[in-house]
Design a protein around this motif. Structure first.
Motif, PDB file in Angstrom:
ATOM      1  N   PRO A   1      -4.972  -1.183  -1.901  1.00 27.70           N
ATOM      2  CA  PRO A   1      -4.512  -2.224  -0.971  1.00 27.70           C
ATOM      3  C   PRO A   1      -4.619  -3.625  -1.580  1.00 27.70           C
ATOM      4  O   PRO A   1      -3.735  -4.463  -1.343  1.00 27.70           O
ATOM      5  N   GLU A   2      -5.641  -3.871  -2.389  1.00 25.46           N
ATOM      6  CA  GLU A   2      -5.799  -5.194  -3.016  1.00 25.46           C
ATOM      7  C   GLU A   2      -4.628  -5.483  -3.953  1.00 25.46           C
ATOM      8  O   GLU A   2      -4.028  -6.559  -3.909  1.00 25.46           O
ATOM      9  N   SER A   3      -4.310  -4.504  -4.816  1.00 17.74           N
ATOM     10  CA  SER A   3      -3.196  -4.698  -5.750  1.00 17.74           C
ATOM     11  C   SER A   3      -1.883  -4.848  -4.996  1.00 17.74           C
ATOM     12  O   SER A   3      -1.030  -5.668  -5.345  1.00 17.74           O
ATOM     13  N   LEU A   4      -1.744  -4.037  -3.967  1.00 17.59           N
ATOM     14  CA  LEU A   4      -0.531  -4.062  -3.155  1.00 17.59           C
ATOM     15  C   LEU A   4      -0.365  -5.433  -2.486  1.00 17.59           C
ATOM     16  O   LEU A   4       0.720  -6.028  -2.525  1.00 17.59           O
ATOM     17  N   ALA A   5      -1.453  -5.937  -1.929  1.00 21.15           N
ATOM     18  CA  ALA A   5      -1.402  -7.240  -1.252  1.00 21.15           C
ATOM     19  C   ALA A   5      -0.947  -8.314  -2.239  1.00 21.15           C
ATOM     20  O   ALA A   5      -0.082  -9.145  -1.919  1.00 21.15           O
ATOM     21  N   GLY A   6      -1.485  -8.275  -3.447  1.00 19.74           N
ATOM     22  CA  GLY A   6      -1.105  -9.261  -4.465  1.00 19.74           C
ATOM     23  C   GLY A   6       0.377  -9.204  -4.769  1.00 19.74           C
ATOM     24  O   GLY A   6       1.045 -10.236  -4.927  1.00 19.74           O
ATOM     25  N   ARG A   7       0.929  -7.997  -4.807  1.00 22.03           N
ATOM     26  CA  ARG A   7       2.339  -7.831  -5.153  1.00 22.03           C
ATOM     27  C   ARG A   7       3.258  -8.185  -3.984  1.00 22.03           C
ATOM     28  O   ARG A   7       4.415  -8.549  -4.193  1.00 22.03           O
ATOM     29  N   ILE A   8       2.772  -8.009  -2.760  1.00 19.60           N
ATOM     30  CA  ILE A   8       3.586  -8.399  -1.593  1.00 19.60           C
ATOM     31  C   ILE A   8       3.642  -9.930  -1.523  1.00 19.60           C
ATOM     32  O   ILE A   8       4.692 -10.541  -1.322  1.00 19.60           O
ATOM     33  N   GLU A   9       2.482 -10.529  -1.740  1.00 25.13           N
ATOM     34  CA  GLU A   9       2.361 -11.980  -1.638  1.00 25.13           C
ATOM     35  C   GLU A   9       3.127 -12.690  -2.755  1.00 25.13           C
ATOM     36  O   GLU A   9       3.820 -13.678  -2.517  1.00 25.13           O
TER      37      GLU A   9
ATOM     38  N   LYS B   1       0.308   4.453   4.575  1.00 28.15           N
ATOM     39  CA  LYS B   1       0.451   3.492   5.675  1.00 28.15           C
ATOM     40  C   LYS B   1      -0.884   2.781   5.933  1.00 28.15           C
ATOM     41  O   LYS B   1      -0.908   1.571   6.198  1.00 28.15           O
ATOM     42  N   ALA B   2      -1.976   3.515   5.837  1.00 28.95           N
ATOM     43  CA  ALA B   2      -3.288   2.880   6.041  1.00 28.95           C
ATOM     44  C   ALA B   2      -3.526   1.826   4.952  1.00 28.95           C
ATOM     45  O   ALA B   2      -4.094   0.758   5.221  1.00 28.95           O
ATOM     46  N   ASN B   3      -3.081   2.100   3.737  1.00 25.60           N
ATOM     47  CA  ASN B   3      -3.220   1.102   2.670  1.00 25.60           C
ATOM     48  C   ASN B   3      -2.369  -0.132   2.948  1.00 25.60           C
ATOM     49  O   ASN B   3      -2.768  -1.255   2.660  1.00 25.60           O
ATOM     50  N   ILE B   4      -1.177   0.104   3.494  1.00 25.81           N
ATOM     51  CA  ILE B   4      -0.325  -1.034   3.872  1.00 25.81           C
ATOM     52  C   ILE B   4      -1.052  -1.880   4.912  1.00 25.81           C
ATOM     53  O   ILE B   4      -1.141  -3.109   4.799  1.00 25.81           O
ATOM     54  N   ASP B   5      -1.621  -1.217   5.925  1.00 27.29           N
ATOM     55  CA  ASP B   5      -2.332  -1.964   6.975  1.00 27.29           C
ATOM     56  C   ASP B   5      -3.469  -2.786   6.363  1.00 27.29           C
ATOM     57  O   ASP B   5      -3.642  -3.959   6.698  1.00 27.29           O
ATOM     58  N   ALA B   6      -4.210  -2.152   5.449  1.00 25.36           N
ATOM     59  CA  ALA B   6      -5.336  -2.859   4.829  1.00 25.36           C
ATOM     60  C   ALA B   6      -4.839  -4.033   3.990  1.00 25.36           C
ATOM     61  O   ALA B   6      -5.451  -5.112   3.970  1.00 25.36           O
ATOM     62  N   ALA B   7      -3.718  -3.839   3.312  1.00 29.62           N
ATOM     63  CA  ALA B   7      -3.162  -4.929   2.493  1.00 29.62           C
ATOM     64  C   ALA B   7      -2.712  -6.078   3.395  1.00 29.62           C
ATOM     65  O   ALA B   7      -2.987  -7.250   3.119  1.00 29.62           O
TER      66      ALA B   7
ATOM     67  N   ASP C   1      -3.709  -6.894   6.293  1.00 27.55           N
ATOM     68  CA  ASP C   1      -4.850  -7.596   6.905  1.00 27.55           C
ATOM     69  C   ASP C   1      -5.349  -8.727   6.017  1.00 27.55           C
ATOM     70  O   ASP C   1      -5.958  -9.679   6.497  1.00 27.55           O
ATOM     71  N   GLN C   2      -5.133  -8.596   4.698  1.00 24.21           N
ATOM     72  CA  GLN C   2      -5.633  -9.616   3.771  1.00 24.21           C
ATOM     73  C   GLN C   2      -4.678 -10.786   3.609  1.00 24.21           C
ATOM     74  O   GLN C   2      -4.999 -11.760   2.941  1.00 24.21           O
ATOM     75  N   LEU C   3      -3.453 -10.634   4.137  1.00 24.58           N
ATOM     76  CA  LEU C   3      -2.436 -11.647   3.849  1.00 24.58           C
ATOM     77  C   LEU C   3      -2.280 -12.649   4.983  1.00 24.58           C
ATOM     78  O   LEU C   3      -2.346 -12.272   6.151  1.00 24.58           O
ATOM     79  N   ASP C   4      -2.041 -13.893   4.606  1.00 25.34           N
ATOM     80  CA  ASP C   4      -1.759 -14.901   5.626  1.00 25.34           C
ATOM     81  C   ASP C   4      -0.284 -14.883   6.001  1.00 25.34           C
ATOM     82  O   ASP C   4       0.082 -15.021   7.154  1.00 25.34           O
ATOM     83  N   ALA C   5       0.556 -14.735   4.960  1.00 25.38           N
ATOM     84  CA  ALA C   5       2.002 -14.794   5.196  1.00 25.38           C
ATOM     85  C   ALA C   5       2.435 -13.584   6.010  1.00 25.38           C
ATOM     86  O   ALA C   5       2.013 -12.468   5.738  1.00 25.38           O
ATOM     87  N   PRO C   6       3.264 -13.797   7.014  1.00 28.95           N
ATOM     88  CA  PRO C   6       3.630 -12.672   7.871  1.00 28.95           C
ATOM     89  C   PRO C   6       4.639 -11.723   7.227  1.00 28.95           C
ATOM     90  O   PRO C   6       5.633 -12.162   6.660  1.00 28.95           O
TER      91      PRO C   6
END
Ligand code: 6R9
Length: 641
Positions: free
Chosen positions: A164-172, A195-201, A203-208
């Motif tokens: 989820p951390e890596s995923l969040a970085g790539r989404i952002e 899907k649970a990893n997406i949810d966790a990612a 949760d870490q992001l500010d941008a919607p």
């Protein structure tokens, strides 16, 4: 002198004979615009391009076919409906051999892609929007890529093994507002909580993120957030959904890949040049013939899956096999079962898989009927001659040529490879440059090396499939690829050219390591380690690994007062897995009191590499170290690790 393995004789349908290679290669160098504008006829254009290349590497500014317009989904699907509507486009082989598979024609593929494209539109996605895909290796992943291309959206596929951390970085990093995923993935009977990893990612992001499209795969219970998350079936429709007209230089996708410094880079590929490169390399390297079943075992989360599971085969109206599983489940014969079951003609995989399966003995291979195979390929890392010979003799029965294809995320498709009926093979060598490719070897000062030589591999001229930029950071693109040897594209690989003009890739010469064919930046693993509250400093290097090619070796110093222990070692391994993903799991963790540094404070990685390799005889000059005595304790630590 390396032994030469003769190519098979050309047949009347062979796409490239030795004479044709020589003539076409020469023409591609003498008149690149003429050559590539002619090749561009492989694609259907809404506006046929009249311009070929417009490029400079100093600073990088690269365009191909800039007055052409097209759509790659149209090229991969719609245009085949008249002539190949009933041809099998995709074959799905599930993780479990007992689960139902599926195969679908181009007409059926069209219907599926339109449904996903309409679902994307229903979420508000359109031209130029970034859409992150975090998918299992199932047909819906391919549909989703094509659906993005259809509406002109830019896909960014993130490998399902990333955390989820890596995923969040790539989404952002690409400011993606839309995501396509599945409830869960399956790999070797293990469930991957996508899907649970997406949810966790998220949760870490500010941008919607405004829309998450979810495919049902395992049927697991997942949480759906009202207004944001949508089941695919709720948004899908068969409404007419014409292909968006895009410019050749409009981005097709972003793919994050590791480099020597900092966070992964979002490599950007554009529609026209990349599409043509995928189409042309697939046609020639695999000598693909109509009706053949092509299987590339890479995941769509990597560039190999982009170019040779999805775009290359489908643009050529080929049949591409999508395999969800792993080579050793339910047993070590699974690859060979799949080839037998689906009568695969062309099989393309990584040396790490070949080495792992070779170790299990020949029986798994010889007990299956592999007589459908005509051609074999490898990609991702150098292949050792022993594995090459096993692949050739045991898997290919000595009859199938092997193409050892050297290329990178940044190159879009094959760059150096023998062509199967044009070139003899040398086990361990990738072979000859593809059309339009001018490789150059340079010494560390950038001087060109001619003839048989070993040096740093650069490419001097642009080619259509070349990446155009790093998403949102063109300076980084410049810095990473064009600044070491100004005016040339630097690959980061070392390479030897022999007296016959064959290229032998020797591996990365930068701080990137190649673990099981996957690129890993040592800096990324170091950053993950130092995030741990007990870690003071970390230095990560590669070391030779029998199966993986390279393993991850971590030197770690702890904060004052912290104790080294087996428990902490296990905890740090887990920590890196959580931060980056299982592919980054350290193989060796070496606690040390300090790291070897110069008096100016620079870590001497050369020494750390040698010690990790157990090669103490050639440590070189250690007198410039601030504390030369550290070397002995590092060697001692290595022997106890
Ligand atoms: C396609 C892909 C690129 C790096 C590249 C090199 C290594 C790839 C190779 C090979 C020797 C081959 N590499 N193919 N080395 N022989 N046939 O793997 O892309 O993930 O970006 O990795 O992989 O070191 O620089 P990517």
């Amino acid at each position: 002198m390396a032994q030469i393995v003769q190519r098979p004789a050309a047949t009347p349908t062979t796409h490239c004979t030795p004479d044709q290679y020589d003539a076409l290669y020469q023409q591609s160098l003498d008149d690149p615009d003429g050559f590539w504008l002619e090749q561009a006829k492989r694609l259907d254009w809404f506006d046929q391009p009249t311009k070929g290349a417009e490029w400079s590497f100093a600073p990088p500014d690269i365009k191909w076919f800039s007055d052409g317009t097209l759509n790659l989904c149209h090229n991969a699907v719609d245009r085949h409906l008249g002539t190949h509507g009933d041809t099998t486009a995709l074959i799905f082989e599930p993780d479990s051999p007992d689960a139902p598979g599926r195969s679908l024609t181009y007409s059926e593929l069209y219907g599926e892609v339109v449904r996903v494209a309409n679902a994307l539109k229903a979420m508000g996605a359109g031209k130029g929007d970034r859409v992150t895909l975090y998918m299992p290796m199932v047909l819906e992943g391919v549909f989703a890529m094509l659906a993005c291309a259809r509406i002109g959206a830019i896909h960014s596929v993130v490998f399902g093994g990333f955390s989820p951390e890596s995923l969040a970085g790539r989404i952002e990093a690409c400011d993606s507002k839309f995501i396509i995923t599945a409830d869960e993935g399956l790999r070797g009977s293990k469930r991957v909580p996508l899907k649970a990893n997406i949810d966790a990612a998220l949760d870490q992001l500010d941008a919607p993120v405004t829309g998450v499209l979810v495919f049902k795969h395992t049927g697991a219970d997942i949480t759906m957030t009202e207004g944001r998350d949508h089941w695919f079936t709720d948004l899908a429709s068969d409404d007419d959904c014409p292909c968006e007209v895009v410019n050749a230089e409009d981005p097709l996708f972003i793919l994050y890949t590791s480099g020597s410094t900092g966070k992964p880079k979002g490599v950007v590929h554009t529609t026209g040049g990349y599409g043509l490169w995928a189409a042309t390399t697939f046609h020639y390297t695999f000598d693909y013939q109509p009706g053949e079943v092509f299987w590339c075992s890479a995941d769509i989360g990597w560039v190999t899956g982009h170019t040779y599971v999805t775009y290359g085969p489908l643009i050529n109206a080929g049949t591409s096999l999508v395999f969800e599983g792993v080579p050793n489940y339910p047993d070590h014969g699974r690859f060979w079962d799949v080839i037998d079951k689906h009568q695969v003609n062309i099989f393309y995989t990584a040396p790490t898989a070949i080495r792992a399966l070779m170790r299990e003995g020949d029986e798994y291979v010889t007990s299956r009927d592999l007589s459908s195979l005509r051609l074999l390929g490898t990609v991702g890392e150098p292949i050792n001659p022993e594995a090459w010979r096993w692949y050739h003799n045991v898997v290919g029965k000595g009859a199938s040529p092997i193409v050892d294809t050297w290329w990178q995320t940044e190159t879009g498709g094959h760059m150096i490879t023998t062509l199967p009926y044009a070139h003899d093979m040398k086990p361990g060598s990738a072979g000859k440059p593809f059309f339009g490719i001018r490789p150059q070897l340079v010494d560390n000062d950038g001087n060109e090396l001619s003839g048989a030589a070993e040096g740093n591999l650069c490419i001097t001229d642009s080619w259509p499939g070349q990446a155009r930029t790093v998403y949102g950071d063109h300076d980084r693109f410049h810095e990473a690829y064009f600044s070491t040897y100004p005016g040339k594209y630097f690959t980061g690989d070392g390479c030897r050219r022999d007296e016959d003009g064959y290229y032998w890739i020797t591996g990365r010469v930068d701080d990137v390591i190649n673990v099981s064919g996957h690129r890993m930046g040592t800096a990324e693993v170091e950053s993950a380690l130092v995030l741990h509250p007990k870690v003071s400093e970390a230095a990560v290097v590669g070391f030779p690994h029998d199966i993986k090619g390279q393993g991850i070796y971590c030197y770690v110093t702890l904060n004052a007062g912290e104790e080294q222990s087996d428990e902490l070692q296990a905890e740090l391994r887990q920590w890196v897995r959580k931060e980056i993903g299982p592919i980054a799991t350290p193989d060796m963790l070496h606690f040390t009191e300090g790291l070897p540094k110069t008096r100016s404070g620079k870590i001497m990685r050369r020494i750390l590499r040698k010690i990790a390799e157990n090669d103490y005889g050639s440590l070189g000059d250690t007198s410039t170290l601030a504390d030369p005595s550290l070397v002995d304790s590092l060697i001692e630590g290595r022997q106890n690790t």
